[in-house]
Motif scaffolding. Structure first.
Motif, short mmCIF file in Angstrom:
data_model
loop_
_atom_site.label_atom_id
_atom_site.label_comp_id
_atom_site.label_asym_id
_atom_site.label_seq_id
_atom_site.Cartn_x
_atom_site.Cartn_y
_atom_site.Cartn_z
N HIS A 125 0.82 -1.21 0.00
CA HIS A 125 0.00 0.00 0.00
C HIS A 125 0.87 1.27 0.00
CE1 HIS A 125 -3.97 -1.70 0.14
NE2 HIS A 125 -3.67 -2.47 1.17
N THR B 297 1.89 1.75 -3.51
CA THR B 297 0.79 2.22 -4.36
C THR B 297 0.51 3.70 -4.14
OG1 THR B 297 -0.23 0.02 -4.30
CG2 THR B 297 -1.63 1.87 -4.93
N GLN B 298 0.36 4.08 -2.87
CA GLN B 298 0.01 5.47 -2.57
C GLN B 298 1.19 6.42 -2.77
OE1 GLN B 298 -2.95 6.40 -2.08
NE2 GLN B 298 -4.05 4.57 -1.44
N SER C 8 4.45 3.02 -8.51
CA SER C 8 3.99 2.26 -9.67
C SER C 8 4.11 3.07 -10.96
CB SER C 8 2.54 1.82 -9.46
OG SER C 8 1.70 2.94 -9.20
N CYS D 296 4.92 -6.04 -3.36
CA CYS D 296 3.49 -6.00 -3.06
C CYS D 296 3.02 -7.31 -2.43
CB CYS D 296 2.70 -5.69 -4.33
SG CYS D 296 0.91 -5.67 -4.09
N ALA E 171 -4.08 -6.52 -6.02
CA ALA E 171 -3.51 -5.18 -5.81
C ALA E 171 -2.57 -4.81 -6.94
CB ALA E 171 -2.79 -5.13 -4.47
N THR E 172 -1.76 -5.76 -7.39
CA THR E 172 -0.84 -5.49 -8.50
C THR E 172 -1.61 -5.17 -9.77
OG1 THR E 172 0.85 -6.95 -7.55
CG2 THR E 172 1.04 -6.45 -9.89
N THR F 288 -3.33 -1.68 -9.41
CA THR F 288 -2.39 -0.56 -9.37
C THR F 288 -1.78 -0.28 -10.73
OG1 THR F 288 -1.86 -1.06 -7.06
CG2 THR F 288 -0.31 0.32 -8.27
N CYS G 120 -3.44 3.87 3.82
CA CYS G 120 -2.55 2.69 3.79
C CYS G 120 -2.84 1.76 4.97
CB CYS G 120 -1.08 3.12 3.81
SG CYS G 120 -0.51 3.88 2.29
#
Length: 439
Positions: free
Chosen positions: A73, A76-77, A81, A114, A119-120, A123, A274
């Motif tokens: 997370h 990602t945030q 990515s 990750c 999620a991958t 994202t 997150c």
């Protein structure tokens, strides 16, 4: 009621509950509870639930799961990515279908910090899909590539499903991570080869190579540095003996947070998100844990799993045929369940059966190899119709692409998965040779 009837009834109740959209954890818990009560009564069940819940959640090894999720997370945030995809696009831009290959490359790199397939996929889709549309890639190829690339999130360590397998099978997490590394790289290369073949065989799916594309810049190269440093810090520390996988997950989460701060893209609301998202995902996983424990214990009381193992042994099938049958069962089960639920529900049943067969390898090697085979097969289930969770996630973000097109788009990658799984089935050494270097 006979034992086999009881076992089938428990399993049937679980499927019915899932069919009416009851959460998987609740469906397993409810079916398992009903079966346990029918066989033992309330006193034995309440005592089991009290002791089992504490025994399961008091495990120190489980703390690695929320830490790796938090790590993902933060990545990602923190905008990591986007930098990954820009670097991958600059590397692969000289090839036809280069942006699709870049999405696979970015998915593999993001998966290294990750540990989650969905999620991958979500994202990298958020970053890559607009660029692929802008350059004229078809919706079929774009969504199929991004859904398939998402499976690299569990194939390339760290992998949350692999951690869960290690806990259930009582295996070394570091060795399982090492064993997954080569199959994960093979998967990435296989997907890129599938794209290269597909865009040449099926016209109109990808534009011709842009001779005037932007060349790689210093900023593109610097974008990959945080990922490389975090990966080397976490896995170098684990395999160098400096800290355990759980400590490595903590170091990874902290270093990913620092990288996100340095990029100046993480804000206070994103920081809180997150932790909220990590708590939500971890709670879901732990609920599935306890639901699967109740379900498996209820089935164990019927003695059907042991009888099944004895029946399979009496058939005289070769060990490879037994593994093949189990993997095919996972493909079918993937139509109704996610990867975590499949692993938690089936490993306590299948693992003892596999360990009782003679593969001509040490038992630890068999356990690790079987874990990698299961991991690859549940990844197959994330793509295959009629469900394919990754396909649904990506297609939801690509609102103008019919889901039938997305399913067509994953077919080349399913062929690649089949070839890779067959290769690993007959040549276990591909996955096992790295573990000799792990203490």
């Amino acid at each position: 009621m006979t034992a086999i009837t009881m076992a089938l009834s428990i399993f049937g109740v679980m499927l019915v509950l899932m069919a009416i959209r009851i959460p998987i954890a609740v469906a397993m818990f409810g079916a398992g509870t009903a079966g346990y009560l029918m066989q033992t009564g309330w006193g034995a069940y309440s005592n089991f639930l009290n002791t089992q819940a504490f025994a399961r959640f008091a495990s120190y090894d489980l703390s690695v799961i929320p830490l790796f999720i938090l790590m993902g997370h933060f990545a990602t945030q923190g905008g990591i990515s986007k930098s990954l995809f820009q670097f991958a696009a600059s590397v692969m831009g000289g090839f036809k279908g280069g942006l699709a290959m870049a999405a696979v490359l970015a998915s593999a790199a993001f998966g290294a910090i990750c540990g989650s397939s969905v999620a991958t996929a979500a994202t990298i889709t958020g970053v890559a899909l607009p660029e692929m549309k802008r350059h004229g890639y078809s919706g079929r190829l774009s969504t199929g590539t991004l859904a398939a690339g998402g499976t690299l999130g569990i194939l390339i360590p760290p992998s949350v499903p692999l951690v869960i397998y290690a806990i259930l099978a009582e295996q070394n997490i570091a060795k399982l991570f090492a064993a997954a590394m080569v199959p994960g790289i093979i998967a990435m290369c296989g997907y890129m080869i599938a794209i290269a073949i597909y865009v040449r065989v099926v016209p109109g799916q990808a534009p011709e190579v842009d001779a005037h594309r932007e060349k790689m810049s210093l900023n593109d190269m610097m974008g990959i540095v945080p990922i490389a440093v975090i990966f080397m810090l976490v896995f170098g520390g684990i395999y160098g003996g400096y800290f355990t996988p759980t400590e490595g997950a903590g170091v990874g989460a902290a270093s990913t947070f620092v990288a996100a701060l340095l990029k100046r893209e993480i804000t206070w609301p994103k920081f809180k998100e997150c932790f909220y998202a990590t708590a939500e995902s971890s709670a879901m996983i732990f609920l599935i844990f306890i639901g699967a424990d109740v379900m498996n214990s209820s089935l164990a009381l019927t003695q059907v799993p042991n009888q099944l193992a004895a029946v399979v042994a009496s058939w005289g099938l070769s060990p490879l045929m037994v593994v093949t049958a189990i993997l095919l069962f996972y493909v079918v089960l993937g139509a109704v369940m996610d990867e975590l639920s499949m692993i938690l529900l089936t490993i306590p049943i299948f693992f003892p059966m596999i360990m009782g067969l003679d593969f001509g390898m040490p038992k630890e090697s068999v356990a690790i190899w079987f874990g990698i085979m299961v991991l690859m097969t549940v990844g197959f289930g994330m793509l295959a119709p009629p469900v394919g969770l990754n396909v649904y996630v990506v297609n939801t973000m690509a609102k103008d692409v019919p889901i039938s097109e997305s399913y067509k788009g994953v077919m080349p990658f399913l062929i690649s998965d089949t070839i890779r799984t067959t290769l690993l089935l007959f040549f276990p050494g591909i996955a096992l040779w790295l573990i000799q270097y792990v203490a």
